[in-house]
Design a protein around this motif. Structure first.
Motif, PDB file in Angstrom:
ATOM      1  N   PHE A  58       3.200  11.531  -1.520  1.00  0.00           N
ATOM      2  CA  PHE A  58       3.391  11.049  -2.896  1.00  0.00           C
ATOM      3  C   PHE A  58       3.121   9.553  -3.008  1.00  0.00           C
ATOM      4  N   ILE A  59       3.247   8.862  -1.880  1.00  0.00           N
ATOM      5  CA  ILE A  59       2.843   7.452  -1.836  1.00  0.00           C
ATOM      6  C   ILE A  59       2.001   7.253  -0.577  1.00  0.00           C
ATOM      7  N   ASP A  60       1.283   6.137  -0.554  1.00  0.00           N
ATOM      8  CA  ASP A  60       0.491   5.828   0.631  1.00  0.00           C
ATOM      9  C   ASP A  60       0.557   4.313   0.852  1.00  0.00           C
ATOM     10  N   VAL A  61       0.111   3.873   2.006  1.00  0.00           N
ATOM     11  CA  VAL A  61       0.166   2.439   2.302  1.00  0.00           C
ATOM     12  C   VAL A  61      -1.235   1.879   2.499  1.00  0.00           C
ATOM     13  N   LYS A  62      -1.362   0.605   2.183  1.00  0.00           N
ATOM     14  CA  LYS A  62      -2.608  -0.103   2.450  1.00  0.00           C
ATOM     15  C   LYS A  62      -2.247  -1.310   3.292  1.00  0.00           C
ATOM     16  N   LYS A  63      -2.795  -1.357   4.498  1.00  0.00           N
ATOM     17  CA  LYS A  63      -2.452  -2.456   5.394  1.00  0.00           C
ATOM     18  C   LYS A  63      -3.551  -3.503   5.378  1.00  0.00           C
ATOM     19  N   SER A  64      -3.143  -4.763   5.274  1.00  0.00           N
ATOM     20  CA  SER A  64      -4.124  -5.839   5.315  1.00  0.00           C
ATOM     21  C   SER A  64      -3.472  -7.071   5.940  1.00  0.00           C
ATOM     22  N   PHE A  65      -4.159  -8.194   5.909  1.00  0.00           N
ATOM     23  CA  PHE A  65      -3.592  -9.438   6.430  1.00  0.00           C
ATOM     24  C   PHE A  65      -3.589 -10.499   5.342  1.00  0.00           C
ATOM     25  N   ILE A  66      -2.488 -11.249   5.293  1.00  0.00           N
ATOM     26  CA  ILE A  66      -2.488 -12.454   4.481  1.00  0.00           C
ATOM     27  C   ILE A  66      -2.457 -13.588   5.490  1.00  0.00           C
ATOM     28  N   GLY A  67      -3.612 -14.241   5.660  1.00  0.00           N
ATOM     29  CA  GLY A  67      -3.770 -15.179   6.768  1.00  0.00           C
ATOM     30  C   GLY A  67      -3.690 -14.364   8.047  1.00  0.00           C
ATOM     31  N   ARG A  68      -2.749 -14.719   8.910  1.00  0.00           N
ATOM     32  CA  ARG A  68      -2.601 -13.926  10.142  1.00  0.00           C
ATOM     33  C   ARG A  68      -1.454 -12.923  10.034  1.00  0.00           C
ATOM     34  N   LYS A  69      -0.791 -12.938   8.887  1.00  0.00           N
ATOM     35  CA  LYS A  69       0.393 -12.097   8.751  1.00  0.00           C
ATOM     36  C   LYS A  69       0.044 -10.715   8.210  1.00  0.00           C
ATOM     37  N   PRO A  70       0.468  -9.676   8.880  1.00  0.00           N
ATOM     38  CA  PRO A  70       0.175  -8.335   8.373  1.00  0.00           C
ATOM     39  C   PRO A  70       0.915  -8.103   7.055  1.00  0.00           C
ATOM     40  N   ASN A  71       0.248  -7.420   6.155  1.00  0.00           N
ATOM     41  CA  ASN A  71       0.844  -7.151   4.853  1.00  0.00           C
ATOM     42  C   ASN A  71       0.639  -5.681   4.492  1.00  0.00           C
ATOM     43  N   THR A  72       1.737  -5.001   4.202  1.00  0.00           N
ATOM     44  CA  THR A  72       1.668  -3.574   3.888  1.00  0.00           C
ATOM     45  C   THR A  72       2.005  -3.373   2.423  1.00  0.00           C
ATOM     46  N   LYS A  73       1.110  -2.731   1.722  1.00  0.00           N
ATOM     47  CA  LYS A  73       1.397  -2.455   0.316  1.00  0.00           C
ATOM     48  C   LYS A  73       1.485  -0.969   0.064  1.00  0.00           C
ATOM     49  N   TYR A  74       2.399  -0.625  -0.805  1.00  0.00           N
ATOM     50  CA  TYR A  74       2.638   0.776  -1.134  1.00  0.00           C
ATOM     51  C   TYR A  74       2.066   1.098  -2.492  1.00  0.00           C
ATOM     52  N   PHE A  75       1.507   2.277  -2.616  1.00  0.00           N
ATOM     53  CA  PHE A  75       1.013   2.717  -3.928  1.00  0.00           C
ATOM     54  C   PHE A  75       1.239   4.222  -4.079  1.00  0.00           C
ATOM     55  N   MET A  76       1.195   4.667  -5.329  1.00  0.00           N
ATOM     56  CA  MET A  76       1.421   6.076  -5.619  1.00  0.00           C
ATOM     57  C   MET A  76       0.089   6.829  -5.520  1.00  0.00           C
ATOM     58  N   THR A  77       0.113   7.963  -4.884  1.00  0.00           N
ATOM     59  CA  THR A  77      -1.101   8.778  -4.790  1.00  0.00           C
ATOM     60  C   THR A  77      -1.270   9.609  -6.071  1.00  0.00           C
ATOM     61  N   GLU A  78      -2.433  10.223  -6.217  1.00  0.00           N
ATOM     62  CA  GLU A  78      -2.653  11.103  -7.376  1.00  0.00           C
ATOM     63  C   GLU A  78      -1.658  12.268  -7.350  1.00  0.00           C
ATOM     64  N   LEU A  79      -1.449  12.800  -6.151  1.00  0.00           N
ATOM     65  CA  LEU A  79      -0.479  13.893  -5.986  1.00  0.00           C
ATOM     66  C   LEU A  79       0.921  13.440  -6.401  1.00  0.00           C
ATOM     67  N   GLY A  80       1.267  12.219  -6.010  1.00  0.00           N
ATOM     68  CA  GLY A  80       2.563  11.654  -6.364  1.00  0.00           C
ATOM     69  C   GLY A  80       2.717  11.488  -7.863  1.00  0.00           C
ATOM     70  N   LYS A  81       1.651  11.003  -8.501  1.00  0.00           N
ATOM     71  CA  LYS A  81       1.669  10.822  -9.961  1.00  0.00           C
ATOM     72  C   LYS A  81       1.938  12.143 -10.657  1.00  0.00           C
ATOM     73  N   LYS A  82       1.213  13.157 -10.199  1.00  0.00           N
ATOM     74  CA  LYS A  82       1.345  14.494 -10.795  1.00  0.00           C
ATOM     75  C   LYS A  82       2.786  15.021 -10.590  1.00  0.00           C
ATOM     76  N   ALA A  83       3.267  14.922  -9.360  1.00  0.00           N
ATOM     77  CA  ALA A  83       4.604  15.443  -9.047  1.00  0.00           C
ATOM     78  C   ALA A  83       5.684  14.688  -9.819  1.00  0.00           C
ATOM     79  N   PHE A  84       5.522  13.369  -9.930  1.00  0.00           N
ATOM     80  CA  PHE A  84       6.518  12.554 -10.621  1.00  0.00           C
ATOM     81  C   PHE A  84       6.510  12.866 -12.125  1.00  0.00           C
ATOM     82  N   THR A  85       5.315  13.008 -12.682  1.00  0.00           N
ATOM     83  CA  THR A  85       5.205  13.366 -14.107  1.00  0.00           C
ATOM     84  C   THR A  85       5.861  14.717 -14.363  1.00  0.00           C
ATOM     85  N   ASP A  86       5.592  15.680 -13.496  1.00  0.00           N
ATOM     86  CA  ASP A  86       6.206  17.011 -13.642  1.00  0.00           C
ATOM     87  C   ASP A  86       7.729  16.922 -13.554  1.00  0.00           C
TER      88      ASP A  86
END
Lengths: 99, 99
Positions: A58-86
């Motif tokens: 229902f959610i997924d993560v996107k990992k990247s770097f801000i400078g040298r620091k790892p940064n993990t961001k969370y977002f809702m998947t399409e499946l999650g959107k559908k399930a949450f709306t329901d």
């Protein structure tokens, strides 16, 4: 004889998970600390609920770097959107059945 | 930065407890088996959720006899009505924040 709680999704029973989904529904992507601020929960608590929602895809993560620091961001998947709306629709129905 | 899940009551996180309250809100008193039919749950599951709601004083029991057979009926307390109404209002707010 079944009632209107049928279409409520078990993954959203927890207030915190409901909160995570609500916040991610109106924000495209959020990192862990911003989510924590929104929801006012401990690290461990938030992490375990995020993991549960990730497991449902229902959610997924996107990992990247801000400078040298790892940064993990969370977002809702399409499946999650559908399930949450329901889920919200089912809650709405339950509320209406009480009015 | 807090969000709208604040006023959701922990006692109503479970779908089954939400179901029990919904059913008792529109039926003055129900016995165990009728509740079980409504909610489509096992005896043990229903009993444990009823106990949890009783512990919060959101529901109460009335014991009587039908002939020689003991009969236990469940009903919602005033405190339960108030808490459930507040919970539904909080859910309504959450739903509206998503529309």
């Amino acid at each position: 004889m079944k009632i209107v709680t049928d279409h409520l999704h078990k993954a959203f029973e927890s207030r915190i998970r409901l909160g995570i989904m609500s916040v991610l529904a109106v924000n495209d992507m959020l990192d862990f600390n911003t989510l924590k601020d929104y929801l006012d929960v401990t690290d461990g608590n938030l992490a375990s609920h995020l993991k549960a929602l990730e497991k449902e895809a229902f959610i997924d993560v996107k990992k990247s770097f801000i400078g040298r620091k790892p940064n993990t961001k969370y977002f809702m998947t399409e499946l999650g959107k559908k399930a949450f709306t329901d889920h919200l629709k089912a809650l709405e129905k339950l509320i209406k059945s009480q009015q």
